[in-house]
Design an enzyme around this catalytic site. Structure first.
Site, mmCIF file in Angstrom:
data_model
loop_
_atom_site.group_PDB
_atom_site.id
_atom_site.type_symbol
_atom_site.label_atom_id
_atom_site.label_comp_id
_atom_site.label_asym_id
_atom_site.label_seq_id
_atom_site.Cartn_x
_atom_site.Cartn_y
_atom_site.Cartn_z
ATOM 1 N N ASP A 155 0.812 -1.224 0.000
ATOM 2 C CA ASP A 155 0.000 0.000 0.000
ATOM 3 C C ASP A 155 0.843 1.271 0.000
ATOM 4 O O ASP A 155 2.054 1.234 0.167
ATOM 5 C CB ASP A 155 -0.973 -0.006 1.191
ATOM 6 N N GLU A 178 -9.736 -2.224 4.690
ATOM 7 C CA GLU A 178 -10.427 -1.906 5.934
ATOM 8 C C GLU A 178 -11.687 -2.765 6.092
ATOM 9 O O GLU A 178 -12.256 -3.237 5.099
ATOM 10 C CB GLU A 178 -10.841 -0.426 5.914
ATOM 11 N N HIS A 188 -7.515 -4.864 9.795
ATOM 12 C CA HIS A 188 -7.203 -4.618 8.375
ATOM 13 C C HIS A 188 -5.875 -5.273 7.988
ATOM 14 O O HIS A 188 -4.985 -5.458 8.818
ATOM 15 C CB HIS A 188 -7.250 -3.127 8.012
#
Ligand code: GLP
Length: 243
Positions: A67, A143, A138
């Protein structure tokens, strides 16, 4: 599922590094999925130590990070790209063009998400995916939600996630509200997943995720269905598994 609980951070770091290095040594062109946050830093330090002893080369390795924040300029000290440079990439022989981290500084993040999935598809399957877990369960920045996405996507961060990460920023207002995250598809497709969990504050969520109901409201609970899951925990995080 293979759970290992360690009585010291050093032993956990050594075990984590050994699994990553083993993957790179076993496969000519290994593909690693990498994570950021406070959890993997000790493992990266251990990898650099072993690299400096001449025990491993990453010259043929490809990496994909999970990410990246949206909206931070390139080179921002809290961007995950800078994190990876400072904790690992600056110290090993991994060629820059074999490093993949979503670019969160672009205007149109949907183009970047699509590009990221194309790169992932070209590289085939991730051999080893390193994961941490958020306090709400998460993984990456997937999420809790009524449904989870398979593809790389832009996500609006939950307030508790922004608060957990605020410690790295000057103020809460500086914490980005969005991120690009690899979706559940690429994560679950990885040949092996190594989940690393440290600290008493993660004990409940990791126990719930790995022993409770499988639900998209706890994204890490999907890991229960993965055929090759290795979990490394310190004694505090693993407290509820020991009783
Ligand atoms: C962060 C990252 C995750 C990380 C998790 C836990 O927000 N996006 O990849 O695993 O939350 O972070 P930490 O290791 O700092 O507790």
């Amino acid at each position: 599922m293979n759970i290992h609980i360690f009585d010291s951070q050093e032993k956990l770091n050594e075990a984590g590094a050994r699994i990553i290095i083993g993957t790179v040594q076993m496969k000519q062109r290994a593909v690693l999925g990498l994570a950021t946050g406070s959890t993997p830093t000790g493992i990266y330090e251990e990898i650099v130590r072993e690299y400096n002893r001449g025990l491993v080369s990453f010259s043929k390795t490809t990496t994909f990070n999970l990410d990246e924040y949206v909206g931070l300029p390139i080179g921002h000290p809290e961007s995950y790209r800078v994190y990876m440079q400072q904790h690992l990439f600056n110290f090993i022989d991994l060629p820059p063009d074999q490093i993949h981290i979503p670019n969160g500084s672009l205007e149109d993040t949907s183009v970047e998400c699509k590009r990221y999935d194309e790169r992932l598809a070209e590289s085939g399957q991730i051999d080893l995916q390193l994961l941490g877990i958020g306090h709400n369960g998460h993984i990456g920045f997937n999420e809790p939600n009524h449904a989870l996405l398979r593809e790389t996507h832009t996500v609006t961060l939950r307030e508790e996630t922004r608060q957990a990460n605020a410690r790295y920023f000057k103020s809460m207002d500086d914490v980005p509200t969005q991120a690009i995250t690899m979706g559940m598809g690429a994560i679950m497709k990885a040949k092996t997943i190594m989940l690393v969990v440290r600290g008493a504050d993660k004990a409940e969520i990791v126990h719930k995720a790995l022993t409770g109901l499988i639900t998209t409201e706890i994204p890490a609970s999907l890991l229960q269905t993965h055929p090759s899951l290795v979990v490394l925990m310190d004694a505090e995080a693993g407290r509820l598994f020991q009783s």
